[in-house]
Scaffold this motif. Structure first.
Motif, PDB file in Angstrom:
ATOM      1  N   ARG A   1     -63.796 -29.212  79.271  1.00 42.26           N
ATOM      2  CA  ARG A   1     -64.090 -29.308  77.836  1.00 42.26           C
ATOM      3  C   ARG A   1     -62.890 -28.887  76.991  1.00 42.26           C
ATOM      4  O   ARG A   1     -62.613 -29.492  75.949  1.00 42.26           O
ATOM      5  CB  ARG A   1     -65.314 -28.447  77.498  1.00 42.26           C
ATOM      6  N   ALA A   2     -62.172 -27.873  77.441  1.00 43.24           N
ATOM      7  CA  ALA A   2     -60.996 -27.409  76.698  1.00 43.24           C
ATOM      8  C   ALA A   2     -59.904 -28.476  76.693  1.00 43.24           C
ATOM      9  O   ALA A   2     -59.233 -28.696  75.671  1.00 43.24           O
ATOM     10  CB  ALA A   2     -60.476 -26.109  77.308  1.00 43.24           C
ATOM     11  N   ALA A   3     -59.721 -29.142  77.829  1.00 43.45           N
ATOM     12  CA  ALA A   3     -58.702 -30.190  77.913  1.00 43.45           C
ATOM     13  C   ALA A   3     -59.055 -31.357  76.997  1.00 43.45           C
ATOM     14  O   ALA A   3     -58.201 -31.872  76.264  1.00 43.45           O
ATOM     15  CB  ALA A   3     -58.567 -30.665  79.352  1.00 43.45           C
ATOM     16  N   VAL A   4     -60.321 -31.779  77.025  1.00 44.09           N
ATOM     17  CA  VAL A   4     -60.750 -32.884  76.177  1.00 44.09           C
ATOM     18  C   VAL A   4     -60.607 -32.511  74.698  1.00 44.09           C
ATOM     19  O   VAL A   4     -60.171 -33.325  73.871  1.00 44.09           O
ATOM     20  CB  VAL A   4     -62.200 -33.286  76.501  1.00 44.09           C
ATOM     21  N   ALA A   5     -60.953 -31.274  74.361  1.00 44.87           N
ATOM     22  CA  ALA A   5     -60.854 -30.821  72.963  1.00 44.87           C
ATOM     23  C   ALA A   5     -59.412 -30.869  72.467  1.00 44.87           C
ATOM     24  O   ALA A   5     -59.150 -31.231  71.315  1.00 44.87           O
ATOM     25  CB  ALA A   5     -61.411 -29.407  72.831  1.00 44.87           C
ATOM     26  N   ARG A   6     -58.481 -30.514  73.336  1.00 49.85           N
ATOM     27  CA  ARG A   6     -57.067 -30.541  72.943  1.00 49.85           C
ATOM     28  C   ARG A   6     -56.613 -31.958  72.650  1.00 49.85           C
ATOM     29  O   ARG A   6     -55.936 -32.222  71.649  1.00 49.85           O
ATOM     30  CB  ARG A   6     -56.216 -29.923  74.061  1.00 49.85           C
ATOM     31  N   VAL A   7     -56.986 -32.894  73.527  1.00 48.72           N
ATOM     32  CA  VAL A   7     -56.604 -34.286  73.321  1.00 48.72           C
ATOM     33  C   VAL A   7     -57.304 -34.852  72.087  1.00 48.72           C
ATOM     34  O   VAL A   7     -56.705 -35.578  71.285  1.00 48.72           O
ATOM     35  CB  VAL A   7     -56.939 -35.121  74.571  1.00 48.72           C
ATOM     36  N   GLU A   8     -58.575 -34.511  71.912  1.00 40.52           N
ATOM     37  CA  GLU A   8     -59.336 -35.006  70.764  1.00 40.52           C
ATOM     38  C   GLU A   8     -58.735 -34.531  69.454  1.00 40.52           C
ATOM     39  O   GLU A   8     -58.664 -35.291  68.472  1.00 40.52           O
ATOM     40  CB  GLU A   8     -60.791 -34.555  70.884  1.00 40.52           C
ATOM     41  N   ASP A   9     -58.306 -33.291  69.411  1.00 39.04           N
ATOM     42  CA  ASP A   9     -57.717 -32.754  68.184  1.00 39.04           C
ATOM     43  C   ASP A   9     -56.489 -33.557  67.768  1.00 39.04           C
ATOM     44  O   ASP A   9     -56.263 -33.797  66.578  1.00 39.04           O
ATOM     45  CB  ASP A   9     -57.367 -31.275  68.390  1.00 39.04           C
ATOM     46  N   ARG A  10     -55.705 -33.973  68.740  1.00 41.72           N
ATOM     47  CA  ARG A  10     -54.501 -34.748  68.424  1.00 41.72           C
ATOM     48  C   ARG A  10     -54.860 -36.084  67.764  1.00 41.72           C
ATOM     49  O   ARG A  10     -54.286 -36.444  66.724  1.00 41.72           O
ATOM     50  CB  ARG A  10     -53.683 -35.005  69.691  1.00 41.72           C
ATOM     51  N   VAL A  11     -55.799 -36.819  68.340  1.00 47.14           N
ATOM     52  CA  VAL A  11     -56.087 -38.142  67.789  1.00 47.14           C
ATOM     53  C   VAL A  11     -56.817 -38.047  66.459  1.00 47.14           C
ATOM     54  O   VAL A  11     -56.699 -38.944  65.613  1.00 47.14           O
ATOM     55  CB  VAL A  11     -56.866 -39.021  68.792  1.00 47.14           C
ATOM     56  N   ARG A  12     -57.571 -36.983  66.262  1.00 45.93           N
ATOM     57  CA  ARG A  12     -58.218 -36.819  64.948  1.00 45.93           C
ATOM     58  C   ARG A  12     -57.191 -36.533  63.847  1.00 45.93           C
ATOM     59  O   ARG A  12     -57.479 -36.735  62.666  1.00 45.93           O
ATOM     60  CB  ARG A  12     -59.250 -35.691  65.012  1.00 45.93           C
ATOM     61  N   HIS A  13     -56.018 -36.084  64.240  1.00 42.97           N
ATOM     62  CA  HIS A  13     -54.944 -35.829  63.276  1.00 42.97           C
ATOM     63  C   HIS A  13     -53.891 -36.936  63.281  1.00 42.97           C
ATOM     64  O   HIS A  13     -52.804 -36.771  62.704  1.00 42.97           O
ATOM     65  CB  HIS A  13     -54.287 -34.477  63.558  1.00 42.97           C
ATOM     66  N   GLY A  14     -54.189 -38.049  63.947  1.00 45.37           N
ATOM     67  CA  GLY A  14     -53.282 -39.185  63.911  1.00 45.37           C
ATOM     68  C   GLY A  14     -52.040 -39.034  64.755  1.00 45.37           C
ATOM     69  O   GLY A  14     -51.059 -39.770  64.554  1.00 45.37           O
ATOM     70  N   LEU A  15     -52.053 -38.116  65.719  1.00 46.18           N
ATOM     71  CA  LEU A  15     -50.902 -37.934  66.596  1.00 46.18           C
ATOM     72  C   LEU A  15     -51.044 -38.824  67.831  1.00 46.18           C
ATOM     73  O   LEU A  15     -52.155 -39.197  68.210  1.00 46.18           O
ATOM     74  CB  LEU A  15     -50.790 -36.467  67.020  1.00 46.18           C
ATOM     75  N   PRO A  16     -49.936 -39.175  68.465  1.00 50.34           N
ATOM     76  CA  PRO A  16     -50.025 -39.997  69.681  1.00 50.34           C
ATOM     77  C   PRO A  16     -50.923 -39.332  70.716  1.00 50.34           C
ATOM     78  O   PRO A  16     -50.877 -38.117  70.914  1.00 50.34           O
ATOM     79  CB  PRO A  16     -48.573 -40.071  70.163  1.00 50.34           C
ATOM     80  N   ALA A  17     -51.727 -40.139  71.379  1.00 47.17           N
ATOM     81  CA  ALA A  17     -52.703 -39.600  72.318  1.00 47.17           C
ATOM     82  C   ALA A  17     -52.038 -39.126  73.596  1.00 47.17           C
ATOM     83  O   ALA A  17     -51.127 -39.768  74.115  1.00 47.17           O
ATOM     84  CB  ALA A  17     -53.741 -40.668  72.652  1.00 47.17           C
ATOM     85  N   GLU A  18     -52.471 -37.964  74.081  1.00 48.59           N
ATOM     86  CA  GLU A  18     -52.152 -37.535  75.428  1.00 48.59           C
ATOM     87  C   GLU A  18     -53.328 -37.932  76.318  1.00 48.59           C
ATOM     88  O   GLU A  18     -54.454 -38.054  75.857  1.00 48.59           O
ATOM     89  CB  GLU A  18     -51.993 -36.006  75.502  1.00 48.59           C
ATOM     90  N   SER A  19     -53.056 -38.102  77.609  1.00 47.46           N
ATOM     91  CA  SER A  19     -54.158 -38.340  78.523  1.00 47.46           C
ATOM     92  C   SER A  19     -54.831 -37.019  78.857  1.00 47.46           C
ATOM     93  O   SER A  19     -54.198 -35.960  78.816  1.00 47.46           O
ATOM     94  CB  SER A  19     -53.666 -38.994  79.820  1.00 47.46           C
ATOM     95  N   VAL A  20     -56.124 -37.078  79.183  1.00 45.27           N
ATOM     96  CA  VAL A  20     -56.841 -35.868  79.580  1.00 45.27           C
ATOM     97  C   VAL A  20     -56.215 -35.281  80.834  1.00 45.27           C
ATOM     98  O   VAL A  20     -56.034 -34.068  80.959  1.00 45.27           O
ATOM     99  CB  VAL A  20     -58.334 -36.179  79.813  1.00 45.27           C
ATOM    100  N   VAL A  21     -55.820 -36.162  81.776  1.00 44.42           N
ATOM    101  CA  VAL A  21     -55.237 -35.679  83.027  1.00 44.42           C
ATOM    102  C   VAL A  21     -53.949 -34.906  82.774  1.00 44.42           C
ATOM    103  O   VAL A  21     -53.653 -33.929  83.458  1.00 44.42           O
ATOM    104  CB  VAL A  21     -54.986 -36.876  83.976  1.00 44.42           C
TER     105      VAL A  21
END
Length: 373
Positions: free
Chosen positions: A221-241
């Protein structure tokens, strides 16, 4: 649903789904549960020659046991007694049965050239015709966009360069000197295989982070939250892995014992005959060290395959696409469009949940009944 029109190779649909991997099939399932009829209200197109998404192209040694988990699609569990069978066999058969069972009628091979705005509709232009649609679910994943970073001299190398996407089996590297670049799970798996028949050197940009303890639900959940925060702010997406680190499996322990997982920092440049470190980095060779190589294997991941959406100009100044919605699948600038497999939904378990939520949000936006599931 809207009436269907067919003229001059242009069809009108309520919703078009691009991509028939895990996320696309999940979305198709929930759309049909909401009453949309395939090839009447709904069309699913896929670039690949057959069912299976990217799994049909994986190397033969990748089995369900060694792969990241393939989560069950909604409504049809995956048999769990085939862990030792190549994933490139098991998953395509599973996806094909899924398409048949639920009558999804995926059109393939169909390449989407561009998606454009057309008044209140979206215009999906493919190599087999054009669709005008009120809503779009894009589930194209990353397989079509392998990423190879630029390093000085990359075009000079006289040996072989290939990406993970092009890997077939270790035997083709027998007796060679192979540099494996990348710090992800695939890099470690291929390094382990190739090191049994060849001389290998492992190079990564960052120090690999191994997790000795099992990866918990809270970690996920922490990993997904980190990636989600980026895309909600318009930053390039990182993969969950990329943010979960490397699990220490029995194979990893065995590779360590054989001395395979001795990592070096990234080289500075590539020459005709190998790679060079122009300056010394922590844990690396002395400045000026050159390493001869026959092969450079770039296990450097993928980028989201979204070039066909470029005419919509969805990317913002941060370099990414600003996402919103419950699971960050809705494009903030255009709620007619949902991206599955982008950012936090780029995992097999995330794809299912995202498919259900995205379908509900998109149909609500279009004024249609939500799926009954």
């Amino acid at each position: 649903m809207k009436s269907v029109t067919e003229s001059a190779n242009v069809a009108e649909r309520e919703i078009v789904v691009i991509g028939a991997g895990q996320a696309g099939l999940s979305a198709g399932y929930f759309l049909t549960r909401a009453g949309l009829a395939p090839e009447s209200d709904l069309t699913i197109v896929d670039h690949a020659p057959g069912p299976g998404g990217a799994w049909q192209f994986r190397w033969p040694s990748l089995t369900l046991r060694t792969a990241n988990r393939v989560h069950d699609l909604p409504g049809l569990p995956l048999r769990t007694d085939r862990d030792e069978v190549p994933a490139a066999v098991v998953v395509p058969a599973y996806f094909a049965e899924y398409e048949r069972r639920f009558g999804l009628r995926v059109r393939r091979p169909v390449s989407v050239r561009a998606v454009r705005g057309d008044g209140e509709l979206l215009r999906v232009e493919t190599d087999s015709g054009t669709y005008l649609t009120r809503g779009l679910i894009n589930a194209t994943g990353t397989w079509e966009r392998p990423f190879v970073p630029y390093y000085p001299g990359i075009g000079l190398f006289r040996g072989r360069q290939l990406h993970t996407r092009d890997y077939v089996r270790a035997d083709e590297f027998a007796g060679k000197r192979v540099v494996v670049v990348g710090g992800g799970i695939s890099a470690v798996q291929l390094l382990d295989e190739i090191s049994r028949v060849a001389s290998t050197t492992w190079v990564t940009r960052r120090e690999p982070e191994f997790h000795e303890q099992p990866f918990s639900a809270d970690d996920g959940r922490a990993a997904v939250a980190r990636v989600e925060d980026r895309v909600r702010h318009g930053l390039p997406a990182e993969s969950v892995v990329s943010v979960t680190g490397l699990p220490v499996t029995d194979r990893v322990r065995a590779a360590r014992a054989r001395g395979v997982l001795r990592r070096l920092p990234m080289f500075s440049r590539i020459t005709e005959d190998g790679v060079v470190w122009d300056r010394q980095l922590p844990g690396g060779p002395a400045a000026g060290t050159a390493l001869e190589a026959d092969v450079i294997l770039w296990a450097t991941g993928f980028r989201s395959a979204l070039d066909h959406l470029a005419p919509l100009q969805l990317r913002g100044p941060g370099g990414g696409i600003t996402m919103t919605g419950r699971l960050a699948t809705e494009v903030a600038a255009d709620p007619r469009i949902h991206l599955l497999g982008y950012g936090p939904t780029a995992s097999t378990i995330g794809a299912n949940r995202a498919g259900r939520v995205a379908v509900r949000e998109l149909l609500t936006h279009l004024g249609q009944p939500a799926p009954v599931v």
